[in-house]
Write an enzyme that holds these catalytic residues in place. Structure first.
Site, mmCIF file in Angstrom:
data_model
loop_
_atom_site.group_PDB
_atom_site.id
_atom_site.type_symbol
_atom_site.label_atom_id
_atom_site.label_comp_id
_atom_site.label_asym_id
_atom_site.label_seq_id
_atom_site.Cartn_x
_atom_site.Cartn_y
_atom_site.Cartn_z
ATOM 1 N N TRP A 29 -62.477 -38.805 47.320
ATOM 2 C CA TRP A 29 -63.509 -39.675 48.216
ATOM 3 C C TRP A 29 -63.095 -40.973 48.101
ATOM 4 O O TRP A 29 -63.729 -41.768 48.769
ATOM 5 C CB TRP A 29 -64.898 -39.630 47.415
ATOM 6 C CG TRP A 29 -64.896 -39.627 46.054
ATOM 7 C CD1 TRP A 29 -64.709 -41.041 45.523
ATOM 8 C CD2 TRP A 29 -64.808 -38.927 44.809
ATOM 9 N NE1 TRP A 29 -64.778 -40.851 43.844
ATOM 10 C CE2 TRP A 29 -64.549 -39.432 43.930
ATOM 11 C CE3 TRP A 29 -64.763 -37.460 44.921
ATOM 12 C CZ2 TRP A 29 -64.636 -38.595 42.780
ATOM 13 C CZ3 TRP A 29 -64.643 -36.726 43.940
ATOM 14 C CH2 TRP A 29 -64.479 -37.285 42.786
ATOM 15 N N ARG A 30 -61.870 -41.235 47.648
ATOM 16 C CA ARG A 30 -61.474 -42.808 47.756
ATOM 17 C C ARG A 30 -60.540 -43.034 48.976
ATOM 18 O O ARG A 30 -59.492 -42.260 49.145
ATOM 19 C CB ARG A 30 -60.811 -43.056 46.514
ATOM 20 C CG ARG A 30 -60.802 -44.501 45.922
ATOM 21 C CD ARG A 30 -61.400 -44.566 44.786
ATOM 22 N NE ARG A 30 -60.535 -44.761 43.796
ATOM 23 C CZ ARG A 30 -60.891 -45.120 42.380
ATOM 24 N NH1 ARG A 30 -61.951 -45.087 42.121
ATOM 25 N NH2 ARG A 30 -59.841 -45.059 41.497
ATOM 26 N N GLU A 46 -71.020 -40.479 45.297
ATOM 27 C CA GLU A 46 -71.720 -41.262 44.494
ATOM 28 C C GLU A 46 -73.035 -40.550 43.916
ATOM 29 O O GLU A 46 -73.377 -40.608 42.602
ATOM 30 C CB GLU A 46 -72.371 -42.598 45.113
ATOM 31 C CG GLU A 46 -71.310 -43.708 45.177
ATOM 32 C CD GLU A 46 -70.509 -43.999 43.803
ATOM 33 O OE1 GLU A 46 -70.857 -43.835 42.734
ATOM 34 O OE2 GLU A 46 -69.394 -44.593 44.038
ATOM 35 N N THR A 52 -72.373 -36.996 36.143
ATOM 36 C CA THR A 52 -71.278 -35.759 36.088
ATOM 37 C C THR A 52 -69.848 -36.289 36.286
ATOM 38 O O THR A 52 -69.803 -37.281 36.897
ATOM 39 C CB THR A 52 -71.778 -35.082 37.571
ATOM 40 O OG1 THR A 52 -73.268 -34.968 37.539
ATOM 41 C CG2 THR A 52 -71.117 -33.898 37.718
ATOM 42 N N LEU A 89 -73.900 -27.411 39.907
ATOM 43 C CA LEU A 89 -73.624 -28.918 39.655
ATOM 44 C C LEU A 89 -74.690 -29.560 38.710
ATOM 45 O O LEU A 89 -74.406 -30.409 38.104
ATOM 46 C CB LEU A 89 -73.437 -29.596 41.003
ATOM 47 C CG LEU A 89 -72.056 -30.325 41.105
ATOM 48 C CD1 LEU A 89 -72.428 -31.418 42.245
ATOM 49 C CD2 LEU A 89 -71.511 -31.099 40.111
ATOM 50 N N TYR A 129 -78.165 -48.314 40.968
ATOM 51 C CA TYR A 129 -76.638 -48.169 40.858
ATOM 52 C C TYR A 129 -76.049 -47.720 42.077
ATOM 53 O O TYR A 129 -75.043 -48.315 42.714
ATOM 54 C CB TYR A 129 -76.228 -47.083 39.722
ATOM 55 C CG TYR A 129 -74.783 -46.777 40.046
ATOM 56 C CD1 TYR A 129 -73.916 -47.485 39.625
ATOM 57 C CD2 TYR A 129 -74.855 -45.611 40.831
ATOM 58 C CE1 TYR A 129 -72.610 -46.956 39.926
ATOM 59 C CE2 TYR A 129 -73.158 -45.259 40.991
ATOM 60 C CZ TYR A 129 -72.344 -46.017 40.532
ATOM 61 O OH TYR A 129 -71.048 -45.616 40.890
ATOM 62 N N ASP A 147 -72.992 -48.783 36.039
ATOM 63 C CA ASP A 147 -73.081 -47.314 35.799
ATOM 64 C C ASP A 147 -72.885 -47.282 33.984
ATOM 65 O O ASP A 147 -72.698 -48.384 33.569
ATOM 66 C CB ASP A 147 -72.072 -46.515 36.469
ATOM 67 C CG ASP A 147 -70.962 -46.697 35.932
ATOM 68 O OD1 ASP A 147 -70.411 -47.779 35.342
ATOM 69 O OD2 ASP A 147 -70.066 -45.734 36.085
ATOM 70 N N CYS A 199 -61.268 -48.426 28.746
ATOM 71 C CA CYS A 199 -62.406 -48.786 27.625
ATOM 72 C C CYS A 199 -63.329 -47.776 27.361
ATOM 73 O O CYS A 199 -64.424 -47.637 27.846
ATOM 74 C CB CYS A 199 -63.064 -49.913 28.477
ATOM 75 S SG CYS A 199 -64.221 -50.902 27.393
ATOM 76 N N CYS A 206 -57.256 -50.652 23.994
ATOM 77 C CA CYS A 206 -57.231 -52.005 24.264
ATOM 78 C C CYS A 206 -55.943 -52.791 24.446
ATOM 79 O O CYS A 206 -55.955 -53.778 25.289
ATOM 80 C CB CYS A 206 -57.956 -52.983 22.799
ATOM 81 S SG CYS A 206 -59.731 -52.374 22.624
#
Length: 379
Positions: A29-30, A46, A52, A89, A129, A147, A199, A206
């Site tokens: 979806w990017r 989104e 999920t 889903l 969000y 988020d 993260c 790190c």
DNA sequence: GAAACGTGGCG
DNA sequence: TCGCCAAGTTT
């Protein structure tokens, strides 16, 4: 006049964006680097990604987009087909709201998504969000999309002591303060990618983090201690019975759950009430029709967000001319894949008819006290 | 503000 | 096995 000891490094958005340019995840979806995002795809992804995982969403997203290629196509589609495409889903109110939102975009906005957080927030299924994420990613607006990933990253960055969810307003303020004027959409996605790949909740990497130096939690070696949160106690086990009726024409008895509440609008086999004190031995009293009921060995277990469930499965064969009780229907076994069956019901049907049912997941973890996975014996 | 709301993966 | 966690929203 800065002394060497008092020198504090602030997190620089440019460092995160530079990291993102090299390490961004490739997701369906990017939009490609520098390309414009499609608001419909951003919004759809989104919604699917709420609570999920990317892994779970990916196949659903691809299939859904193929079936409903535009917001107009989605708005025109029957509710049944939307629910069916969503089946498996989880969080099914998302699917109902998604459909309502598509209709609202067509009817109230001429088929185009509004571009501001405030306007997006008015649409069904879009909360704080998602409004921020769509505004930033699809429309390049400066917005703080906070988020679970961002809560973790930011709470560590500033070692926020207040536990979640009380810390939300503070975290939101801290996040918004970091959002750059340029590339706010990339920044939002970079923050989430950082949380998802570096993260992480456990053993964050790190050493690979572009914000290692300014991270307060890291400086103290306490990165895993954040975010602080209050834990909720687990819900009480509920039991119940599920009834699988196989008619001689190889169809099974189904009904549709009420639109509101748990598994709202989804299909199910008839069941008893689900309650902590339910006694499986009396299950036959809750049966939807008269028949020679066979209580199958084992149980079907399923865990919802707020309680675990243990279902005893009762099975019966009935003659070809058996009518469906009020508000129920017969569905040919071969047509089960076209029903909006939630995961727990797929487990129930697989338990009764065998893992070979046309249902994807077999008995797997849902079944206990093992009966070999064969179909029920004739009674 | 708390509780409801699914499911699958992972340590 | 079990608790935690995942791109939250609604009531």
């Amino acid at each position: 006049m800065l002394t060497s000891a008092a020198r504090v490094t602030k997190p620089d958005p440019a460092d995160l964006l530079a990291w993102y340019d090299r390490h961004r995840r490739d997701l369906p979806w990017r939009a490609g680097a520098g390309e414009a995002a499609d608001p419909y795809r951003v919004w759809l992804s989104e919604i699917m990604l709420q609570q999920t995982t990317v892994t779970a969403v990916r196949p659903f997203y691809e299939a859904f987009l193929k079936r409903f290629p535009s917001v107009a196509a989605l708005a025109e589609a029957p509710a049944d087909s939307v629910m069916q495409a969503w089946a498996g889903l989880g969080y099914y109110s998302r699917a109902r709201n998604l459909h309502a939102c598509a209709k609202a975009v067509v009817e109230r906005h001429g088929g185009r998504f509004p571009e501001t957080e405030d306007e997006l927030l008015k649409l069904p299924g879009i909360g704080a969000y998602t409004a921020a994420a769509v505004a930033a990613i699809a429309f390049g607006r400066r917005a703080a999309a906070v988020d679970g990933n961002v809560e973790r990253v930011v709470s560590r960055l500033f070692s926020v002591e207040e536990p979640l969810p009380k810390a939300r307003p503070l975290i939101r303020t801290l996040t918004l303060d970091l959002v750059p004027d340029g590339r706010p959409g990339d920044f939002a996605q970079a923050l989430m990618d950082l949380g998802a790949t570096i993260c992480t909740p456990k053993r964050p990497a790190c050493a690979l983090c572009p914000w290692m130096v300014p991270c307060k939690a890291r400086a103290e070696g306490l990165q895993e201690a954040y975010p602080k949160k209050l834990r909720r106690e687990a819900g009480q086990l509920r039991r119940g019975a599920a009834f699988v009726v196989l008619r001689a024409d190889d169809s099974i008895l189904l009904r549709t759950r009420p639109a509101q509440g748990l598994l709202g609008g989804m299909a199910e086999t008839p069941t008893s009430p689900w309650e902590p004190g339910y006694e499986p031995a009396r299950a036959v009293l809750d049966a939807p029709i008269e028949a020679r009921w066979q209580r199958l060995p084992g149980t079907v277990r399923h865990v919802f967000t707020h309680f675990p469930l243990e279902l005893t499965v009762l099975f019966a064969k009935v003659p070809r001319d058996t009518p469906a009780p009020d508000d129920m229907r017969w569905t040919p076994r071969r047509a089960l894949s076209g029903e909006a069956l939630p995961g727990v019901m797929k487990k129930v049907i697989a338990h009764a008819l065998g893992g070979a049912a046309p249902l994807g997941k077999g008995e797997k973890d849902g079944t206990r006290k093992g009966r070999p996975g064969r179909g029920p014996q004739a009674s």
